[in-house]
Design a protein around this motif. Sequence first.
Motif, short mmCIF file in Angstrom:
data_model
loop_
_atom_site.label_atom_id
_atom_site.label_comp_id
_atom_site.label_asym_id
_atom_site.label_seq_id
_atom_site.Cartn_x
_atom_site.Cartn_y
_atom_site.Cartn_z
N LYS A 147 -11.64 0.63 -4.32
CA LYS A 147 -12.50 0.17 -5.01
C LYS A 147 -11.57 -0.53 -6.20
CE LYS A 147 -15.67 3.74 -5.15
NZ LYS A 147 -16.37 5.20 -5.80
N PRO A 148 -12.12 -1.61 -7.02
CA PRO A 148 -11.14 -2.47 -7.77
C PRO A 148 -10.96 -1.46 -9.04
CG PRO A 148 -13.37 -3.33 -7.72
CD PRO A 148 -13.28 -2.20 -6.68
N VAL A 149 -10.37 -0.56 -9.04
CA VAL A 149 -10.25 0.19 -10.32
C VAL A 149 -8.59 0.13 -10.50
CG1 VAL A 149 -12.17 1.82 -10.11
CG2 VAL A 149 -9.88 2.46 -9.14
N THR A 150 -8.06 -0.04 -11.85
CA THR A 150 -6.73 0.13 -11.98
C THR A 150 -6.40 1.53 -12.55
OG1 THR A 150 -6.64 -2.29 -13.09
CG2 THR A 150 -4.95 -1.08 -13.80
N HIS A 151 -5.24 1.86 -11.89
CA HIS A 151 -4.84 3.23 -12.07
C HIS A 151 -3.68 3.10 -13.30
CE1 HIS A 151 -7.20 5.06 -9.11
NE2 HIS A 151 -6.59 4.22 -8.28
N LEU A 152 -2.79 1.98 -12.96
CA LEU A 152 -1.62 1.77 -14.10
C LEU A 152 -1.61 0.49 -14.34
CD1 LEU A 152 1.73 3.73 -14.30
CD2 LEU A 152 1.68 0.92 -13.79
N MET A 153 -1.37 0.18 -15.66
CA MET A 153 -1.15 -1.39 -16.04
C MET A 153 0.21 -1.22 -16.88
SD MET A 153 -1.74 -4.49 -16.52
CE MET A 153 -0.34 -5.28 -17.27
N HIS A 200 0.86 -1.22 -0.04
CA HIS A 200 -0.01 -0.07 0.05
C HIS A 200 0.96 1.16 0.04
CE1 HIS A 200 -3.14 -2.79 0.93
NE2 HIS A 200 -4.01 -1.99 1.13
N TRP A 201 0.56 2.21 -0.87
CA TRP A 201 1.17 3.38 -0.68
C TRP A 201 0.32 4.51 -0.50
CZ3 TRP A 201 3.10 3.03 -6.50
CH2 TRP A 201 4.21 1.95 -6.60
N LYS A 202 0.39 5.34 0.62
CA LYS A 202 -0.46 6.25 0.97
C LYS A 202 0.23 7.74 0.65
CE LYS A 202 -2.36 8.36 5.22
NZ LYS A 202 -2.62 8.20 6.89
N LEU A 203 -0.60 8.40 -0.33
CA LEU A 203 -0.52 9.37 -0.90
C LEU A 203 -0.77 10.75 -0.66
CD1 LEU A 203 -0.81 7.98 -4.75
CD2 LEU A 203 1.13 7.83 -3.03
N GLY A 204 0.15 11.46 -0.26
CA GLY A 204 -0.50 12.89 0.63
C GLY A 204 -1.07 13.86 -0.67
N LEU A 242 3.26 -5.36 -14.05
CA LEU A 242 3.03 -4.66 -12.76
C LEU A 242 1.82 -3.71 -12.94
CD1 LEU A 242 4.40 -1.58 -13.50
CD2 LEU A 242 6.36 -2.79 -13.30
N GLY A 243 1.40 -3.22 -11.68
CA GLY A 243 0.14 -2.43 -11.82
C GLY A 243 -0.13 -1.97 -10.64
N VAL A 244 -0.89 -0.52 -10.61
CA VAL A 244 -1.40 0.00 -9.31
C VAL A 244 -2.95 0.20 -9.32
CG1 VAL A 244 -1.22 2.28 -8.37
CG2 VAL A 244 0.81 1.54 -9.59
N LYS A 245 -3.52 -0.13 -8.36
CA LYS A 245 -4.90 -0.62 -8.16
C LYS A 245 -5.57 0.49 -7.07
CE LYS A 245 -5.74 -4.90 -10.17
NZ LYS A 245 -6.27 -6.22 -9.87
N GLY A 246 -6.68 1.00 -6.73
CA GLY A 246 -7.37 1.28 -5.76
C GLY A 246 -7.43 0.49 -4.53
N SER A 247 -7.35 1.16 -3.45
CA SER A 247 -7.26 0.35 -2.13
C SER A 247 -8.63 0.02 -1.92
CB SER A 247 -6.71 1.06 -1.21
OG SER A 247 -7.20 2.24 -0.87
N PRO A 260 -5.42 13.50 -1.42
CA PRO A 260 -4.92 12.30 -1.13
C PRO A 260 -5.63 11.09 -1.12
CG PRO A 260 -5.85 13.34 0.89
CD PRO A 260 -6.21 14.18 -0.43
N GLY A 261 -4.79 10.07 -1.18
CA GLY A 261 -5.40 8.76 -1.20
C GLY A 261 -4.33 7.50 -0.99
N THR A 262 -5.05 6.25 -1.10
CA THR A 262 -4.15 5.26 -0.79
C THR A 262 -4.23 4.05 -2.06
OG1 THR A 262 -4.18 5.33 1.63
CG2 THR A 262 -3.62 3.08 0.60
N VAL A 263 -3.18 3.90 -2.86
CA VAL A 263 -3.25 2.95 -3.79
C VAL A 263 -2.49 1.55 -3.49
CG1 VAL A 263 -3.76 4.78 -5.61
CG2 VAL A 263 -1.44 3.92 -4.71
N VAL A 264 -2.45 0.43 -4.21
CA VAL A 264 -1.87 -0.84 -4.09
C VAL A 264 -1.26 -1.20 -5.39
CG1 VAL A 264 -2.38 -3.29 -3.43
CG2 VAL A 264 -3.91 -1.57 -2.50
#
Length: 293
Positions: A280-286, A185-189, A273-278, A257-261
Amino acid sequence: MTTRVFTKAPATAPLMLKAALPAIPVVGGLPGIRHDQGTVPDLVLERPGVATDPTHLETYNEVCGFPRSDVLPATYPHMAAFGLHMTLMTDTAFPFAPMGLVHLRNTIVQHRPIGITELLDVSVHAADLRPHPKGSLIDILTAVRVGDELVWEETMTLFSRHKGGSAETTTAPLAGLDAPDGVVHWKLGGDLGRRYGAVSGDRNPIHLHPLTARAFGFKSNIAHGMWTLARSLSAVQHKLPAAFANDVEFRKPILLPGTVVFGSRQTDDGLVLGVKGSRKPVTHLMGRVVTQS
């Protein structure tokens, strides 16, 4: 093609103001900029002999999570080219207003690691204006050479939304692939966009503050796609080969701010690799990394 050579990095603050003009009817009495429609500019922008500033590199590494090294992070040459990118996109020969563009996809090819003391010759031009179902796509191509050796390349694929689009003429590199699940998990300010904007020069209002982002239709300011890519590659830095190709799609903006996985998995020829919402099951980066021979 017409070649324009820069002896120093173009100042990005005036270019960001120029980029915003088409979205603002009048700014201090200045009208918006009219861009040529439907053509790729016959223009190459070059900046030879670019040296890496160790202080700037240190700040970039801190913001993006890269460790100290005697070679540049794979995304760092983008910093040397950003002023040229903005100069190209704000030129009246460029077919679209830059403030309305979406950075949809990105490809980086690192032919070999680049030493932090090597001088870089950077070249930028646009290519391949083509249809998209909801508008048009255009590529901005960047090449970095050390002497006569091509060491790094980037293709930024930009999307312009407008009526009259049609089916894409080529298949997207990552079509049909899904981002892997992860546990990191990345907590983003809320200040992440301002921090990355300060080091990159990309001070697009959508990244800086909730108020300025809402003026462009976002609920809050959003993370830079190139930060998300850099942070993802820094997370797998120890797994990256010396030479590789990296394709990514920026699928959904990350609200701050937010948290991603973050997640990754090994493949026969590299990594996915990928970045998703923590929440909701949305993909931010693939993304995908493929080893180059």
